[in-house]
Design a protein around this motif. Sequence first.
Motif, PDB file in Angstrom:
ATOM      1  N   ASN A   1     -52.014   0.007 -18.226  1.00  0.00           N
ATOM      2  CA  ASN A   1     -53.270  -0.628 -17.842  1.00  0.00           C
ATOM      3  C   ASN A   1     -53.625  -1.706 -18.852  1.00  0.00           C
ATOM      4  OD1 ASN A   1     -53.746   1.071 -15.570  1.00  0.00           O
ATOM      5  ND2 ASN A   1     -54.410   2.697 -16.953  1.00  0.00           N
ATOM      6  N   GLU A   2     -54.217  -2.800 -18.361  1.00  0.00           N
ATOM      7  CA  GLU A   2     -54.620  -3.883 -19.253  1.00  0.00           C
ATOM      8  C   GLU A   2     -55.959  -3.555 -19.916  1.00  0.00           C
ATOM      9  OE1 GLU A   2     -54.595  -7.688 -17.488  1.00  0.00           O
ATOM     10  OE2 GLU A   2     -52.428  -7.679 -17.075  1.00  0.00           O
ATOM     11  N   VAL A   3     -56.011  -3.833 -21.218  1.00  0.00           N
ATOM     12  CA  VAL A   3     -57.229  -3.577 -21.996  1.00  0.00           C
ATOM     13  C   VAL A   3     -57.636  -4.892 -22.663  1.00  0.00           C
ATOM     14  CG1 VAL A   3     -58.281  -2.262 -23.861  1.00  0.00           C
ATOM     15  CG2 VAL A   3     -56.506  -1.209 -22.448  1.00  0.00           C
ATOM     16  N   PRO A   4     -58.659  -5.598 -22.128  1.00  0.00           N
ATOM     17  CA  PRO A   4     -59.087  -6.850 -22.752  1.00  0.00           C
ATOM     18  C   PRO A   4     -59.826  -6.582 -24.068  1.00  0.00           C
ATOM     19  CG  PRO A   4     -60.542  -6.282 -20.935  1.00  0.00           C
ATOM     20  CD  PRO A   4     -59.449  -5.266 -20.923  1.00  0.00           C
ATOM     21  N   VAL A   5     -59.522  -7.390 -25.088  1.00  0.00           N
ATOM     22  CA  VAL A   5     -60.164  -7.221 -26.396  1.00  0.00           C
ATOM     23  C   VAL A   5     -60.434  -8.589 -27.016  1.00  0.00           C
ATOM     24  CG1 VAL A   5     -59.060  -4.981 -26.853  1.00  0.00           C
ATOM     25  CG2 VAL A   5     -57.962  -7.081 -27.644  1.00  0.00           C
ATOM     26  N   ILE A   6     -61.373  -8.597 -27.941  1.00  0.00           N
ATOM     27  CA  ILE A   6     -61.580  -9.749 -28.822  1.00  0.00           C
ATOM     28  C   ILE A   6     -60.911  -9.416 -30.151  1.00  0.00           C
ATOM     29  CG2 ILE A   6     -63.270 -11.089 -30.119  1.00  0.00           C
ATOM     30  CD1 ILE A   6     -63.168 -11.844 -27.213  1.00  0.00           C
ATOM     31  N   MET A   7     -60.101 -10.356 -30.638  1.00  0.00           N
ATOM     32  CA  MET A   7     -59.276 -10.084 -31.824  1.00  0.00           C
ATOM     33  C   MET A   7     -59.716 -10.957 -32.999  1.00  0.00           C
ATOM     34  SD  MET A   7     -55.205 -10.843 -32.326  1.00  0.00           S
ATOM     35  CE  MET A   7     -55.512 -12.608 -32.269  1.00  0.00           C
ATOM     36  N   ASN A   8     -59.878 -10.320 -34.166  1.00  0.00           N
ATOM     37  CA  ASN A   8     -59.982 -10.997 -35.447  1.00  0.00           C
ATOM     38  C   ASN A   8     -58.796 -10.545 -36.293  1.00  0.00           C
ATOM     39  OD1 ASN A   8     -62.337 -12.234 -34.738  1.00  0.00           O
ATOM     40  ND2 ASN A   8     -63.673 -10.834 -35.824  1.00  0.00           N
ATOM     41  N   ALA A   9     -58.194 -11.474 -37.034  1.00  0.00           N
ATOM     42  CA  ALA A   9     -57.026 -11.113 -37.849  1.00  0.00           C
ATOM     43  C   ALA A   9     -57.086 -11.847 -39.179  1.00  0.00           C
ATOM     44  CB  ALA A   9     -55.724 -11.443 -37.128  1.00  0.00           C
ATOM     45  N   LYS A  10     -56.517 -11.200 -40.200  1.00  0.00           N
ATOM     46  CA  LYS A  10     -56.517 -11.802 -41.536  1.00  0.00           C
ATOM     47  C   LYS A  10     -55.213 -11.462 -42.254  1.00  0.00           C
ATOM     48  CE  LYS A  10     -59.356 -12.339 -45.705  1.00  0.00           C
ATOM     49  NZ  LYS A  10     -60.602 -11.944 -46.390  1.00  0.00           N
ATOM     50  N   PHE A  11     -54.646 -12.492 -42.867  1.00  0.00           N
ATOM     51  CA  PHE A  11     -53.399 -12.333 -43.619  1.00  0.00           C
ATOM     52  C   PHE A  11     -53.740 -11.934 -45.060  1.00  0.00           C
ATOM     53  CE2 PHE A  11     -50.016 -13.953 -46.321  1.00  0.00           C
ATOM     54  CZ  PHE A  11     -48.870 -13.594 -45.627  1.00  0.00           C
ATOM     55  N   ARG A  12     -53.031 -10.955 -45.593  1.00  0.00           N
ATOM     56  CA  ARG A  12     -53.283 -10.569 -46.974  1.00  0.00           C
ATOM     57  C   ARG A  12     -51.977 -10.208 -47.672  1.00  0.00           C
ATOM     58  NH1 ARG A  12     -53.561  -4.830 -47.618  1.00  0.00           N
ATOM     59  NH2 ARG A  12     -53.611  -3.712 -45.613  1.00  0.00           N
ATOM     60  N   THR A  13     -52.007 -10.335 -48.992  1.00  0.00           N
ATOM     61  CA  THR A  13     -50.844 -10.009 -49.822  1.00  0.00           C
ATOM     62  C   THR A  13     -51.267  -9.006 -50.888  1.00  0.00           C
ATOM     63  OG1 THR A  13     -49.924 -12.204 -49.478  1.00  0.00           O
ATOM     64  CG2 THR A  13     -49.037 -10.931 -51.309  1.00  0.00           C
ATOM     65  N   SER A  14     -50.517  -7.909 -50.996  1.00  0.00           N
ATOM     66  CA  SER A  14     -50.810  -6.869 -51.982  1.00  0.00           C
ATOM     67  C   SER A  14     -49.502  -6.333 -52.524  1.00  0.00           C
ATOM     68  CB  SER A  14     -51.623  -5.746 -51.325  1.00  0.00           C
ATOM     69  OG  SER A  14     -51.861  -4.702 -52.252  1.00  0.00           O
ATOM     70  N   ASP A  15     -49.421  -6.278 -53.855  1.00  0.00           N
ATOM     71  CA  ASP A  15     -48.200  -5.777 -54.513  1.00  0.00           C
ATOM     72  C   ASP A  15     -46.976  -6.539 -54.025  1.00  0.00           C
ATOM     73  OD1 ASP A  15     -49.732  -3.877 -55.875  1.00  0.00           O
ATOM     74  OD2 ASP A  15     -49.515  -2.414 -54.261  1.00  0.00           O
ATOM     75  N   ASN A  16     -47.137  -7.872 -53.905  1.00  0.00           N
ATOM     76  CA  ASN A  16     -46.033  -8.746 -53.468  1.00  0.00           C
ATOM     77  C   ASN A  16     -45.571  -8.459 -52.045  1.00  0.00           C
ATOM     78  OD1 ASN A  16     -45.939 -10.163 -55.911  1.00  0.00           O
ATOM     79  ND2 ASN A  16     -44.676  -8.563 -56.852  1.00  0.00           N
ATOM     80  N   LYS A  17     -46.376  -7.742 -51.265  1.00  0.00           N
ATOM     81  CA  LYS A  17     -46.051  -7.485 -49.873  1.00  0.00           C
ATOM     82  C   LYS A  17     -47.125  -8.118 -48.991  1.00  0.00           C
ATOM     83  CE  LYS A  17     -43.569  -3.129 -50.626  1.00  0.00           C
ATOM     84  NZ  LYS A  17     -43.503  -1.680 -50.292  1.00  0.00           N
ATOM     85  N   SER A  18     -46.676  -8.790 -47.945  1.00  0.00           N
ATOM     86  CA  SER A  18     -47.597  -9.471 -47.050  1.00  0.00           C
ATOM     87  C   SER A  18     -47.776  -8.674 -45.761  1.00  0.00           C
ATOM     88  CB  SER A  18     -47.063 -10.869 -46.692  1.00  0.00           C
ATOM     89  OG  SER A  18     -46.956 -11.654 -47.861  1.00  0.00           O
ATOM     90  N   SER A  19     -48.995  -8.690 -45.243  1.00  0.00           N
ATOM     91  CA  SER A  19     -49.278  -8.002 -43.991  1.00  0.00           C
ATOM     92  C   SER A  19     -50.454  -8.707 -43.301  1.00  0.00           C
ATOM     93  CB  SER A  19     -49.609  -6.525 -44.240  1.00  0.00           C
ATOM     94  OG  SER A  19     -50.747  -6.405 -45.086  1.00  0.00           O
ATOM     95  N   ILE A  20     -50.712  -8.299 -42.071  1.00  0.00           N
ATOM     96  CA  ILE A  20     -51.798  -8.891 -41.290  1.00  0.00           C
ATOM     97  C   ILE A  20     -52.673  -7.769 -40.744  1.00  0.00           C
ATOM     98  CG2 ILE A  20     -52.403 -10.464 -39.417  1.00  0.00           C
ATOM     99  CD1 ILE A  20     -49.513 -11.477 -39.489  1.00  0.00           C
ATOM    100  N   ASP A  21     -53.974  -7.825 -41.055  1.00  0.00           N
ATOM    101  CA  ASP A  21     -54.930  -6.837 -40.548  1.00  0.00           C
ATOM    102  C   ASP A  21     -55.579  -7.351 -39.268  1.00  0.00           C
ATOM    103  OD1 ASP A  21     -54.453  -5.101 -42.655  1.00  0.00           O
ATOM    104  OD2 ASP A  21     -56.021  -5.983 -43.906  1.00  0.00           O
ATOM    105  N   PHE A  22     -55.720  -6.493 -38.284  1.00  0.00           N
ATOM    106  CA  PHE A  22     -56.312  -6.866 -36.999  1.00  0.00           C
ATOM    107  C   PHE A  22     -57.497  -5.950 -36.681  1.00  0.00           C
ATOM    108  CE2 PHE A  22     -52.110  -8.564 -36.733  1.00  0.00           C
ATOM    109  CZ  PHE A  22     -52.207  -9.686 -35.920  1.00  0.00           C
ATOM    110  N   ALA A  23     -58.605  -6.563 -36.313  1.00  0.00           N
ATOM    111  CA  ALA A  23     -59.742  -5.823 -35.763  1.00  0.00           C
ATOM    112  C   ALA A  23     -59.824  -6.172 -34.275  1.00  0.00           C
ATOM    113  CB  ALA A  23     -61.031  -6.205 -36.476  1.00  0.00           C
TER     114      ALA A  23
END
Length: 403
Positions: free
Chosen positions: A83-105
Motif C-alpha cells: 500500500n502507498e503511504v504518502p509522507v512529507i520528508m525532511n533529511a539531513k546529512f551528518r558525519t560522526s567518527d569519520n562515518k557519513s549517514s543521512i537522517d530522515f524524518a
Amino acid sequence: MEDQLNHAPFGFMTLSEDGLILSINKTLLDILNFSQEQLIEKHVNDIFTVPTKLFYQFYVIPLIKVNKKVEEMYITLKSFGNNEVPVIMNAKFRTSDNKSSIDFALIPIQKRSEYENELLTAKKDAESALHAKHKANAELKIALEHLKAKQEELIELNNQNHQYKVDTITKLEFARKIQETSLADSIQNEHIQIESYYRASSELSGDMYGFYRIDQDRYGIIILDVMGHGVSSALITMSLHSLFQRLISFGNSTEMVMQELDNHLHRLFHNNEDARHYCTAIYLLINTASQQIEFINAGHPPALLQKKDGQQLELNTTSLPLGIFESTKFKAKSFTYNKGDRILLYTDGVTDPLGFNHLKPLLLINKDLPNTRLKELIVHSLNNEQNLQHKSDDQCFLIVDVN
C-alpha cells in the motif's frame, strides 16, 4: 535508538550513503507494517514506490550532497502489503567518527480523507440536529462549530496542496532549462555541418542528442529516445547524456559506446523490473579524412543517407534497443561517403505527424539547399495546422552535411 525517538509521533530512519537502512524507529515500522529484522541492513528501495526510487536517486541524493539537507519534500513509501503511504520528508546529512549517514524524518499525511469524512459526518450531525424536535440548541451549536473547524482544516490542506503544485511546476521548469542547456550547439566547418532541432512535448523530454568533435578528423553523433514521456524518461535521458558525452569525447569505439549505454540501463534498473525503461538510439562515428562512417542502430527509426546525386539509402536497425536484454551484442556497420552527401537522423515524434514517406521527397526536392534552410522547412511542416493533433510526442532531428 533512544526510547523517546523510537516512539516519536513521526517516522525516523538513518541511511548509509549507499542507501542501506542503518536504523529505523518503531513508529515508522508500525506505519509500514514491517518488522525491524525485515528492513535493517536492507536497501531503502525496499520501502520506496517506483516514482520515489527515481526521484530519490536523481533529485534527492544530489540535493543532499550539495546542501547537506532537504526539507518538506513529498514522497510515497510502500508498506509490507504494497500500500502507498504518502509522507512529507525532511533529511539531513551528518558525519560522526569519520562515518557519513543521512537522517530522515517522515511525517504521514493520510489525514486528508479522514478530514473529509469527518466533515461529512459533522454536516449530517448538523442536519439531524436541525430536524430533530428534541435536540437542544446547544447541541446544534456544537455541531456547527465542529463543521466550521473541519472546513478550516480542509481549506488549509487545499492551500498546502496548491503550494506543492506551484513548487513542482517551478522545479520542472528549472529541470527543463537544465536539459535544454545540455544540448550540443551546431557545428559548421569546411568538413562537416550539423544542424539540430529539439522540442519537448511537455516540460521535460525523453529525446536527447549529442554531437562532438573527437579529434581533427573524427566526429561522434548520437540521437536517442527513452520510452515514455515526462519526469521519469527525462531523468533517465539526462543520466545517459552525461555518460555518452564522456564516452564519445574520449574517442571510444562505436561498439563500446553502445555497450556501455546498454550496461548503464541494466545497472540503473537492477532488481527494479517494474521501473525498467528501454531506449532506442543510433550512433554515427564519422571520419572526414577517410570519408568513412561507422554506425549502430539500436531499434531506432532508420536514418536517411542522401547521396549528392539524390540517391537515398536507409541506415536500418542493427540490434535490439538499449536496456532490453543483458546479452545483447552491438556490432557496427560501415560505409564510405562522398563529399556533398547528407544524413538525416530523427525520433519518431517527427515521422508520426509527417510520415516517413514525406521526409524522403522533402529531402530530395531540397537537396541543394543548405541544411539551415532545410531545417526551417521541416520545422514548418511539423508546425502545419493539419499536424497539430500529433504534437503529443517529443520531436528531435539532426541534419548532417559532409564535405
